[in-house]
Design an enzyme around this catalytic site. Structure first.
Site, PDB file in Angstrom:
ATOM      1  N   ILE A   1     -12.956  -7.032 -32.706  1.00 51.86           N
ATOM      2  CA  ILE A   1     -12.847  -5.627 -33.020  1.00 51.86           C
ATOM      3  C   ILE A   1     -11.199  -5.565 -32.798  1.00 51.86           C
ATOM      4  O   ILE A   1     -10.543  -5.095 -33.766  1.00 51.86           O
ATOM      5  CB  ILE A   1     -13.197  -4.710 -31.632  1.00 51.86           C
ATOM      6  CG1 ILE A   1     -14.506  -4.698 -31.718  1.00 51.86           C
ATOM      7  CG2 ILE A   1     -12.766  -3.349 -31.890  1.00 51.86           C
ATOM      8  CD1 ILE A   1     -15.100  -4.005 -30.594  1.00 51.86           C
ATOM      9  N   GLY A   2     -10.432  -6.370 -32.258  1.00 52.37           N
ATOM     10  CA  GLY A   2      -8.916  -6.628 -31.919  1.00 52.37           C
ATOM     11  C   GLY A   2      -8.583  -6.954 -33.535  1.00 52.37           C
ATOM     12  O   GLY A   2      -7.259  -6.198 -33.947  1.00 52.37           O
TER      13      GLY A   2
ATOM     14  N   ILE B   1     -12.321  -0.235 -24.778  1.00 52.31           N
ATOM     15  CA  ILE B   1     -13.494  -0.355 -25.830  1.00 52.31           C
ATOM     16  C   ILE B   1     -14.568  -1.242 -25.012  1.00 52.31           C
ATOM     17  O   ILE B   1     -15.558  -1.528 -25.240  1.00 52.31           O
ATOM     18  CB  ILE B   1     -13.185  -0.957 -27.112  1.00 52.31           C
ATOM     19  CG1 ILE B   1     -12.420   0.064 -27.787  1.00 52.31           C
ATOM     20  CG2 ILE B   1     -14.467  -0.837 -28.026  1.00 52.31           C
ATOM     21  CD1 ILE B   1     -12.034  -0.458 -29.244  1.00 52.31           C
TER      22      ILE B   1
ATOM     23  N   HIS C   1     -22.346   5.502 -22.303  1.00 56.62           N
ATOM     24  CA  HIS C   1     -22.393   4.550 -23.492  1.00 56.62           C
ATOM     25  C   HIS C   1     -23.660   3.426 -23.068  1.00 56.62           C
ATOM     26  O   HIS C   1     -23.228   2.298 -22.956  1.00 56.62           O
ATOM     27  CB  HIS C   1     -21.279   3.970 -23.973  1.00 56.62           C
ATOM     28  CG  HIS C   1     -21.539   2.788 -25.209  1.00 56.62           C
ATOM     29  ND1 HIS C   1     -21.780   3.491 -26.343  1.00 56.62           N
ATOM     30  CD2 HIS C   1     -21.133   1.647 -25.312  1.00 56.62           C
ATOM     31  CE1 HIS C   1     -21.847   2.346 -27.163  1.00 56.62           C
ATOM     32  NE2 HIS C   1     -21.239   1.203 -26.711  1.00 56.62           N
TER      33      HIS C   1
HETATM   34  P1  A3D Z   1     -14.862 -10.797 -29.228  1.00 54.03           P
HETATM   35  O1  A3D Z   1     -14.669 -10.973 -30.621  1.00 54.03           O
HETATM   36  O2  A3D Z   1     -15.439 -11.874 -28.328  1.00 54.03           O
HETATM   37  O3  A3D Z   1     -13.347 -10.648 -28.648  1.00 54.03           O
HETATM   38  C1  A3D Z   1     -12.958 -10.517 -27.378  1.00 54.03           C
HETATM   39  C2  A3D Z   1     -11.526 -11.238 -27.212  1.00 54.03           C
HETATM   40  O4  A3D Z   1     -11.275 -11.038 -25.751  1.00 54.03           O
HETATM   41  C3  A3D Z   1     -11.499 -12.576 -27.334  1.00 54.03           C
HETATM   42  O5  A3D Z   1     -10.687 -13.138 -28.355  1.00 54.03           O
HETATM   43  C4  A3D Z   1     -11.224 -13.165 -26.132  1.00 54.03           C
HETATM   44  O6  A3D Z   1     -10.369 -14.268 -26.127  1.00 54.03           O
HETATM   45  C5  A3D Z   1     -10.417 -12.140 -25.399  1.00 54.03           C
HETATM   46  N1  A3D Z   1     -10.180 -12.130 -24.094  1.00 54.03           N
HETATM   47  C6  A3D Z   1     -11.119 -12.647 -23.071  1.00 54.03           C
HETATM   48  N2  A3D Z   1     -10.711 -12.537 -21.774  1.00 54.03           N
HETATM   49  C7  A3D Z   1      -9.421 -12.169 -22.203  1.00 54.03           C
HETATM   50  C8  A3D Z   1      -8.394 -11.614 -21.229  1.00 54.03           C
HETATM   51  N3  A3D Z   1      -8.571 -11.685 -19.701  1.00 54.03           N
HETATM   52  N4  A3D Z   1      -7.319 -11.236 -21.705  1.00 54.03           N
HETATM   53  C9  A3D Z   1      -6.928 -10.828 -22.997  1.00 54.03           C
HETATM   54  N5  A3D Z   1      -8.017 -11.279 -23.812  1.00 54.03           N
HETATM   55  C10 A3D Z   1      -9.064 -11.920 -23.462  1.00 54.03           C
HETATM   56  O7  A3D Z   1     -15.703  -9.447 -28.910  1.00 54.03           O
HETATM   57  P2  A3D Z   1     -15.484  -8.125 -29.621  1.00 54.03           P
HETATM   58  O8  A3D Z   1     -14.035  -7.872 -30.427  1.00 54.03           O
HETATM   59  O9  A3D Z   1     -16.724  -8.047 -30.720  1.00 54.03           O
HETATM   60  O10 A3D Z   1     -15.791  -7.135 -28.480  1.00 54.03           O
HETATM   61  C11 A3D Z   1     -15.003  -6.719 -27.510  1.00 54.03           C
HETATM   62  C12 A3D Z   1     -15.640  -5.878 -26.472  1.00 54.03           C
HETATM   63  O11 A3D Z   1     -16.050  -4.515 -26.981  1.00 54.03           O
HETATM   64  C13 A3D Z   1     -16.886  -6.399 -25.890  1.00 54.03           C
HETATM   65  O12 A3D Z   1     -16.841  -6.238 -24.376  1.00 54.03           O
HETATM   66  C14 A3D Z   1     -18.076  -5.591 -26.546  1.00 54.03           C
HETATM   67  O13 A3D Z   1     -19.189  -5.628 -25.650  1.00 54.03           O
HETATM   68  C15 A3D Z   1     -17.353  -4.098 -26.571  1.00 54.03           C
HETATM   69  N6  A3D Z   1     -17.894  -3.306 -27.916  1.00 54.03           N
HETATM   70  C16 A3D Z   1     -17.868  -1.906 -27.139  1.00 54.03           C
HETATM   71  C17 A3D Z   1     -18.203  -0.909 -28.126  1.00 54.03           C
HETATM   72  C18 A3D Z   1     -18.397   0.490 -27.696  1.00 54.03           C
HETATM   73  O14 A3D Z   1     -18.717   1.351 -28.267  1.00 54.03           O
HETATM   74  C19 A3D Z   1     -17.936   0.973 -26.327  1.00 54.03           C
HETATM   75  C20 A3D Z   1     -18.559  -1.406 -29.454  1.00 54.03           C
HETATM   76  C21 A3D Z   1     -18.564  -2.788 -29.626  1.00 54.03           C
HETATM   77  C22 A3D Z   1     -18.299  -3.707 -28.881  1.00 54.03           C
END
Ligand code: A3D
Length: 320
Positions: free
Chosen positions: A14-15, A119, A176
């Protein structure tokens, strides 16, 4: 006028997508932050190298140190872990709560004036914890989930009726999770509330019930297909629309996890409600009128969020 600064805390799926959209839309300079070395720098450089193609005059940088987010106008938090098949959002609570502590403290020190959009899942509990760890005012900390859930609802309605997504207004409220509340009476296709669509034969009640059920399980459907993580394009677009409403003082009313002080009968927690987002962050919560059925579903959802908050308090005694 100086460019705005957008800090993306977490540079995973997502980032990275957030950074790409923010650059394309020229929303401001972007800092990607992550604990993984090289990841935010690599994504930042890759996207920066694309900006001459679409003439976007913004800088992108990567950082592994919170000093990189200094002075950010907006922080969007995705740090933590996502779901894998077979996991519920709630399974992420223990690990992501520790991440929220580190992130909250980083924001408190380096970006105390930012508008913060969380998020990370389980969303409603994580945004509640993030607000406490950061100490920022409640109106400046919000959670993104409802825009995504409602966008899924609208897409399924468009697919079924053949009406453009531009003419569909769909709403989901509550937490959610599986207890989210798709608002059938308040959602419209071409101005018609959904019960009238059924009455006019656009779809059967069973078909509408199926769409509501698919909306509730929309995140899981993507997790099952991807197998390696969860959705990221639609979540990123959803959070950007909220960031834009703040940065441009658009005053859009969107479903968001906002801090309630009595609205909808909820006090002292974050849950999905219609929120007006402008230059002061969450400026107002718009109270829909709910019938007994809707009140029951909403309360069920609030109970689930309260259960997660109690679990957070059990893990970290500093949370109140
Ligand atoms: P992902 O691609 O794993 O990215 C998460 C990033 O966080 C990774 O690059 C990690 O290295 C980094 N990270 C872990 N610990 C730390 C820390 N202490 N400080 C800084 N960075 C760190 O995951 P994603 O981008 O697919 O999803 C991120 C989050 O969003 C997850 O918790 C999902 O469950 C959530 N999410 C929420 C929704 C909603 O609608 C609310 C939808 C989809 C995903």
């Amino acid at each position: 006028m100086a460019r705005k600064k957008i800090a993306l805390i977490g540079s995973g799926m997502i980032g990275g997508t957030l950074a790409h959209i923010a650059a394309r839309e020229e929303l401001g300079d972007v800092v990607l932050f992550d604990i993984a070395e090289g990841l935010p720098q690599g994504k930042g450089l890759d996207i920066a190298e694309s900006t001459p193609v679409y003439n976007s005059s913004v800088d992108l940088k990567g950082a592994n140190d919170y000093e990189g987010i200094a002075g950010a106008d907006v922080c969007i938090v995705t740090a933590g872990v996502p779901r894998k098949p077979g996991m519920s959002r709630d399974d992420l609570l223990g690990i992501n709560l520790k991440v929220m502590k580190a992130v909250g403290e980083g924001i408190k020190t380096h970006a105390p004036n930012a508008f913060v959009i969380c998020i990370t899942n389980p969303l409603d509990a994580m945004v509640w914890a993030l607000q406490q760890f950061s100490g920022l005012p409640h109106n400046k900390v919000v959670g993104m989930a409802g825009v995504l859930d409602s966008s899924r609802f609208a897409y399924f309605l468009s697919e079924k009726t053949g009406v453009s997504v531009a003419d569909i207004h769909a709403w989901t409220l509550g937490g959610h999770g599986d207890t989210m509340v798709p608002m059938v009476r308040h959602s419209t296709v071409g101005g018609l509330p959904l019960p009238q669509l059924v009455a006019q034969g656009w779809m059967t009640q069973e078909e509408l019930d199926g769409i509501v059920d698919r909306t509730r399980k929309g995140g899981g459907e993507i997790v099952a297909l991807l197998k390696t993580g969860s959705a990221y394009y639609a979540p990123a677009e959803s959070a950007i629309s909220m960031a834009k409403s703040y940065l441009k003082d658009q005053k859009r009313v969107v479903p968001a996890a906002a801090y309630c002080k009595g609205q909808f009968g909820v006090d002292g927690i974050y849950v999905g409600v219609p929120a007006l987002i402008g230059a002061d962050g969450v400026e107002k919560i718009v109270e829909f009128d709910l019938n007994d059925d809707e009140k029951g579903m909403f309360q069920n959802s609030v109970d689930a969020v309260n259960g997660l908050i109690d679990a957070c308090k059990g893990i970290d005694g500093s949370l109140k």
